[in-house]
Enzyme design. Structure first.
Site, PDB file in Angstrom:
ATOM      1  N   GLY A   1      -6.814  -1.030  -0.666  1.00  0.00           N
ATOM      2  CA  GLY A   1      -5.903  -0.132   0.063  1.00  0.00           C
ATOM      3  C   GLY A   1      -6.741   0.760   0.953  1.00  0.00           C
ATOM      4  O   GLY A   1      -7.666   1.436   0.477  1.00  0.00           O
TER       5      GLY A   1
ATOM      6  N   GLY B   1      -7.151   5.601   0.195  1.00  0.00           N
ATOM      7  CA  GLY B   1      -8.264   4.648   0.115  1.00  0.00           C
ATOM      8  C   GLY B   1      -9.367   4.974   1.111  1.00  0.00           C
ATOM      9  O   GLY B   1     -10.551   4.938   0.768  1.00  0.00           O
ATOM     10  N   TYR B   2      -8.972   5.299   2.341  1.00  0.00           N
ATOM     11  CA  TYR B   2      -9.999   5.600   3.336  1.00  0.00           C
ATOM     12  C   TYR B   2     -10.832   6.815   2.897  1.00  0.00           C
ATOM     13  O   TYR B   2     -12.066   6.780   2.899  1.00  0.00           O
ATOM     14  CB  TYR B   2      -9.403   5.871   4.735  1.00  0.00           C
ATOM     15  CG  TYR B   2     -10.432   6.555   5.603  1.00  0.00           C
ATOM     16  CD1 TYR B   2     -11.566   5.844   6.033  1.00  0.00           C
ATOM     17  CD2 TYR B   2     -10.358   7.908   5.916  1.00  0.00           C
ATOM     18  CE1 TYR B   2     -12.575   6.474   6.758  1.00  0.00           C
ATOM     19  CE2 TYR B   2     -11.358   8.543   6.635  1.00  0.00           C
ATOM     20  CZ  TYR B   2     -12.462   7.824   7.059  1.00  0.00           C
ATOM     21  OH  TYR B   2     -13.474   8.440   7.745  1.00  0.00           O
TER      22      TYR B   2
ATOM     23  N   LYS C   1      10.349  12.768  -7.082  1.00  0.00           N
ATOM     24  CA  LYS C   1       9.870  11.767  -6.130  1.00  0.00           C
ATOM     25  C   LYS C   1      11.047  11.292  -5.303  1.00  0.00           C
ATOM     26  O   LYS C   1      12.190  11.322  -5.775  1.00  0.00           O
ATOM     27  CB  LYS C   1       9.263  10.569  -6.876  1.00  0.00           C
ATOM     28  CG  LYS C   1       8.323   9.740  -6.027  1.00  0.00           C
ATOM     29  CD  LYS C   1       6.943  10.349  -5.948  1.00  0.00           C
ATOM     30  CE  LYS C   1       6.006   9.544  -5.087  1.00  0.00           C
ATOM     31  NZ  LYS C   1       4.619  10.021  -5.201  1.00  0.00           N
TER      32      LYS C   1
ATOM     33  N   GLY D   1      -5.463   3.110   3.292  1.00  0.00           N
ATOM     34  CA  GLY D   1      -4.596   4.088   3.937  1.00  0.00           C
ATOM     35  C   GLY D   1      -5.214   5.458   3.763  1.00  0.00           C
ATOM     36  O   GLY D   1      -6.442   5.609   3.678  1.00  0.00           O
ATOM     37  N   ASN D   2      -4.370   6.476   3.669  1.00  0.00           N
ATOM     38  CA  ASN D   2      -4.885   7.839   3.548  1.00  0.00           C
ATOM     39  C   ASN D   2      -5.811   7.966   2.345  1.00  0.00           C
ATOM     40  O   ASN D   2      -6.964   8.410   2.464  1.00  0.00           O
ATOM     41  CB  ASN D   2      -3.707   8.822   3.444  1.00  0.00           C
ATOM     42  CG  ASN D   2      -4.171  10.209   3.050  1.00  0.00           C
ATOM     43  OD1 ASN D   2      -4.402  10.480   1.877  1.00  0.00           O
ATOM     44  ND2 ASN D   2      -4.340  11.087   4.018  1.00  0.00           N
TER      45      ASN D   2
HETATM   46  P1  NAD Z   1      -0.779   4.732   2.900  1.00  0.00           P
HETATM   47  O1  NAD Z   1       0.537   4.211   3.369  1.00  0.00           O
HETATM   48  O2  NAD Z   1      -1.526   5.687   3.759  1.00  0.00           O
HETATM   49  O3  NAD Z   1      -1.767   3.511   2.574  1.00  0.00           O
HETATM   50  C1  NAD Z   1      -1.437   2.428   1.780  1.00  0.00           C
HETATM   51  C2  NAD Z   1      -2.507   1.364   2.029  1.00  0.00           C
HETATM   52  O4  NAD Z   1      -2.333   0.302   1.102  1.00  0.00           O
HETATM   53  C3  NAD Z   1      -2.458   0.720   3.420  1.00  0.00           C
HETATM   54  O5  NAD Z   1      -3.789   0.551   3.889  1.00  0.00           O
HETATM   55  C4  NAD Z   1      -1.849  -0.644   3.172  1.00  0.00           C
HETATM   56  O6  NAD Z   1      -2.268  -1.617   4.129  1.00  0.00           O
HETATM   57  C5  NAD Z   1      -2.421  -0.933   1.798  1.00  0.00           C
HETATM   58  N1  NAD Z   1      -1.687  -1.938   1.048  1.00  0.00           N
HETATM   59  C6  NAD Z   1      -0.354  -2.083   0.886  1.00  0.00           C
HETATM   60  N2  NAD Z   1      -0.098  -3.150   0.096  1.00  0.00           N
HETATM   61  C7  NAD Z   1      -1.301  -3.652  -0.264  1.00  0.00           C
HETATM   62  C8  NAD Z   1      -1.718  -4.735  -1.068  1.00  0.00           C
HETATM   63  N3  NAD Z   1      -0.848  -5.524  -1.679  1.00  0.00           N
HETATM   64  N4  NAD Z   1      -3.045  -4.948  -1.216  1.00  0.00           N
HETATM   65  C9  NAD Z   1      -3.940  -4.152  -0.603  1.00  0.00           C
HETATM   66  N5  NAD Z   1      -3.616  -3.125   0.164  1.00  0.00           N
HETATM   67  C10 NAD Z   1      -2.314  -2.883   0.342  1.00  0.00           C
HETATM   68  O7  NAD Z   1      -0.492   5.357   1.444  1.00  0.00           O
HETATM   69  P2  NAD Z   1      -1.366   6.416   0.649  1.00  0.00           P
HETATM   70  O8  NAD Z   1      -0.814   7.762   0.909  1.00  0.00           O
HETATM   71  O9  NAD Z   1      -2.810   6.143   0.882  1.00  0.00           O
HETATM   72  O10 NAD Z   1      -0.963   6.063  -0.864  1.00  0.00           O
HETATM   73  C11 NAD Z   1      -1.608   5.002  -1.580  1.00  0.00           C
HETATM   74  C12 NAD Z   1      -1.310   5.158  -3.061  1.00  0.00           C
HETATM   75  O11 NAD Z   1      -1.769   6.433  -3.501  1.00  0.00           O
HETATM   76  C13 NAD Z   1       0.168   5.116  -3.463  1.00  0.00           C
HETATM   77  O12 NAD Z   1       0.282   4.544  -4.736  1.00  0.00           O
HETATM   78  C14 NAD Z   1       0.560   6.575  -3.517  1.00  0.00           C
HETATM   79  O13 NAD Z   1       1.702   6.801  -4.341  1.00  0.00           O
HETATM   80  C15 NAD Z   1      -0.710   7.141  -4.127  1.00  0.00           C
HETATM   81  N6  NAD Z   1      -0.912   8.571  -3.914  1.00  0.00           N
HETATM   82  C16 NAD Z   1      -0.962   9.104  -2.666  1.00  0.00           C
HETATM   83  C17 NAD Z   1      -1.216  10.458  -2.506  1.00  0.00           C
HETATM   84  C18 NAD Z   1      -1.384  11.080  -1.149  1.00  0.00           C
HETATM   85  O14 NAD Z   1      -1.786  12.251  -1.087  1.00  0.00           O
HETATM   86  N7  NAD Z   1      -1.143  10.366  -0.059  1.00  0.00           N
HETATM   87  C19 NAD Z   1      -1.362  11.282  -3.634  1.00  0.00           C
HETATM   88  C20 NAD Z   1      -1.318  10.709  -4.914  1.00  0.00           C
HETATM   89  C21 NAD Z   1      -1.092   9.341  -5.024  1.00  0.00           C
END
Ligand code: NAD
Length: 425
Positions: free
Chosen positions: A232, A237-238, A102, A234-235
């Site tokens: 959340g 959650g959406y 990481k 983001g990617n």
């Molecule tokens: P992202 O940056 O696209 O989205 C993060 C989201 O979380 C944003 O909408 C942000 O506004 C929101 N957020 C931040 N702090 C917050 C809070 N205190 N309360 C509520 N919402 C909050 O990131 P992502 O890629 O969607 O990653 C989200 C999580 O998923 C992380 O823990 C990441 O490690 C994990 N993850 C991501 C992937 C991937 O493919 N992107 C894969 C496995 C795990």
């Protein structure tokens, strides 16, 4: 408890049950290598600012290190170490031939312009230098990093490092053209990215949830059209919300870092995303029928499935007793602390652990890597079909081990540790 201690606690708890050998446990308690860099970035005003970045290479027992790069003000060594350990476990649960790694840079990307973000991305890759590569360590996007940044990073790696390494990896199947692209996954489609990667983590999470409900839904008291809350947007959650909605679930709560909203009859995530893009935050998108809530309130709202998809530590010792979901699906990494997990277990609320629930992202990254090294391009349908088949199979493996008092996390770790131990012999 900090994130690294939380990760170690989970490992130790599982190791006891899985009866893993002392040698394997000793190797997993510490990362194999830590790359710690300070590097300059030219800012728009002409000044040079120093940034601190890390790459933790936790375990290569099962293959090249694999794991995302995060840009966030809270990034520190303990957080990155924990995330790297979780990647080792996750890649083993997903049964893909990668180890765990990481990376992260301590930065608030919202304060940087597009040009500064590009120079930051490229600067970090130059600073990492020979420590990454398609057969050594393969980064990907994580919080606040995206396909565009992966495109800058892979381009920088090609410009500065690829020549010798491409020559070394040339085979009859691969003239070397695709190989350098495999240094990063999560790239844009058209620049070596895989179709399906963008939605893979959220999509995979809902596949795991559906399989879990097929196996245990009745026991958990969850019917055919569950209500879902996603923290959340983001990617991950959406896409989780969208795929859940498309599957007929009711998305009754959503939030981002600015706050959230709930609505008994459910939201259409696609419309919410369009609104968020226009107005900048979710809170501005709460219509007349919706109720604005804080992130704390959102987590404590009754629902069938609670999906924390933001950052680690969202459900902790203080709020765990107020969670009113029937099951928690961890799509963020580490959103339920070990203390909270004990409280949830005592209250009969199962947690589908991150190392299984969000493994769709890394599994599709592996598919992208395979396409790059073989110079192939798979259709989105093909990728998602392969992904769903893999995740259903691994979900069944994990659930089959969650017998007696074993939590799903302990079961997933037991499966992973068995596979890691197998690679050591
Ligand atoms: P992202 O940056 O696209 O989205 C993060 C989201 O979380 C944003 O909408 C942000 O506004 C929101 N957020 C931040 N702090 C917050 C809070 N205190 N309360 C509520 N919402 C909050 O990131 P992502 O890629 O969607 O990653 C989200 C999580 O998923 C992380 O823990 C990441 O490690 C994990 N993850 C991501 C992937 C991937 O493919 N992107 C894969 C496995 C795990």
């Amino acid at each position: 408890m900090n994130t690294w201690l939380a990760a170690l606690t989970q490992l130790e708890r599982a190791a006891k049950v899985a009866k893993v050998s002392k040698d394997v446990l000793a190797r997993l308690r510490v990362p194999e290598r830590i790359v710690d860099v300070q590097f300059p970035v030219r800012m728009d005003d002409g000044s040079a600012r120093m940034f601190h970045g890390y790459r933790v290479q936790h375990s290569s027992l099962r293959g090249p290190y694999k794991g995302g790069i995060r840009f966030h003000p809270q990034v520190d060594m303990d957080e990155v170490r924990a995330l790297a350990l979780w990647m080792t476990i996750k890649c083993a649960v997903a049964d893909i031939p990668f180890g765990g790694g990481k990376g992260g840079v301590t930065v608030d990307p919202k304060q940087l312009s597009g040009g500064e973000l590009e120079r930051l991305s490229r600067g970090f890759v130059r600073a990492l230098g020979p420590n990454i590569g398609p057969r050594l360590d393969v980064p990907a996007p994580d919080v606040n990093t995206n396909p565009q940044m992966m495109a800058w990073m892979v381009d920088e790696w090609r410009r500065t490092r690829a020549r010798g390494e491409i020559a070394a990896s040339r085979t009859s199947r691969n003239d070397g053209k695709g190989e350098w692209r495999a240094t990063f996954t999560g790239k844009p489609v058209g620049k070596g990215g895989s179709r399906g990667r963008e939605q893979a983590t959220g999509y995979g999470g809902i596949v795991v949830l559906q399989e879990a409900l097929r196996l245990r839904g009745k026991r958990w008291g969850i019917g055919a059209a569950p209500s879902v809350i996603v923290q959340g947007f983001g990617n991950v959650g959406y896409w989780a919300a969208q795929v859940a909605y498309d599957a007929g679930m009711h998305v009754v709560g959503l939030s981002d870092s600015q706050g959230g909203m709930t609505q008994a009859e459910g939201f259409n995530p696609e419309m919410v995303l369009a609104c968020k893009r226009e107005h900048g935050s979710l809170a501005a998108c709460a219509g007349a029928d919706a109720q604005r809530v804080t992130n704390e309130q959102l987590l404590e709202t009754p629902c069938d499935v609670l999906i924390p998809a933001a950052l680690e530590g969202a459900i902790h010792a203080k709020n765990a007793k107020r969670i009113r979901a029937k099951v928690v699906l961890e799509l963020a990494n580490g959103p339920v602390t070990p203390e909270a997990e004990v409280i949830l277990a005592q209250r009969g609320i199962p947690v589908i652990p991150d190392v299984l629930a969000n493994a769709g992202g890394v599994a599709t990254s592996y598919f992208e890597w395979v396409q790059n090294v073989r110079n192939e391009e798979w259709s989105e349908e093909d990728v998602l079909r392969k992904l769903a088949r893999k995740l259903r199979m691994q979900t069944r493996e994990v659930f089959a081990r969650a017998t007696g008092k074993r939590t799903l996390r302990v079961a997933a770790y037991a499966l992973a540790l068995k596979r890691v131990a197998g690679a050591q012999q």
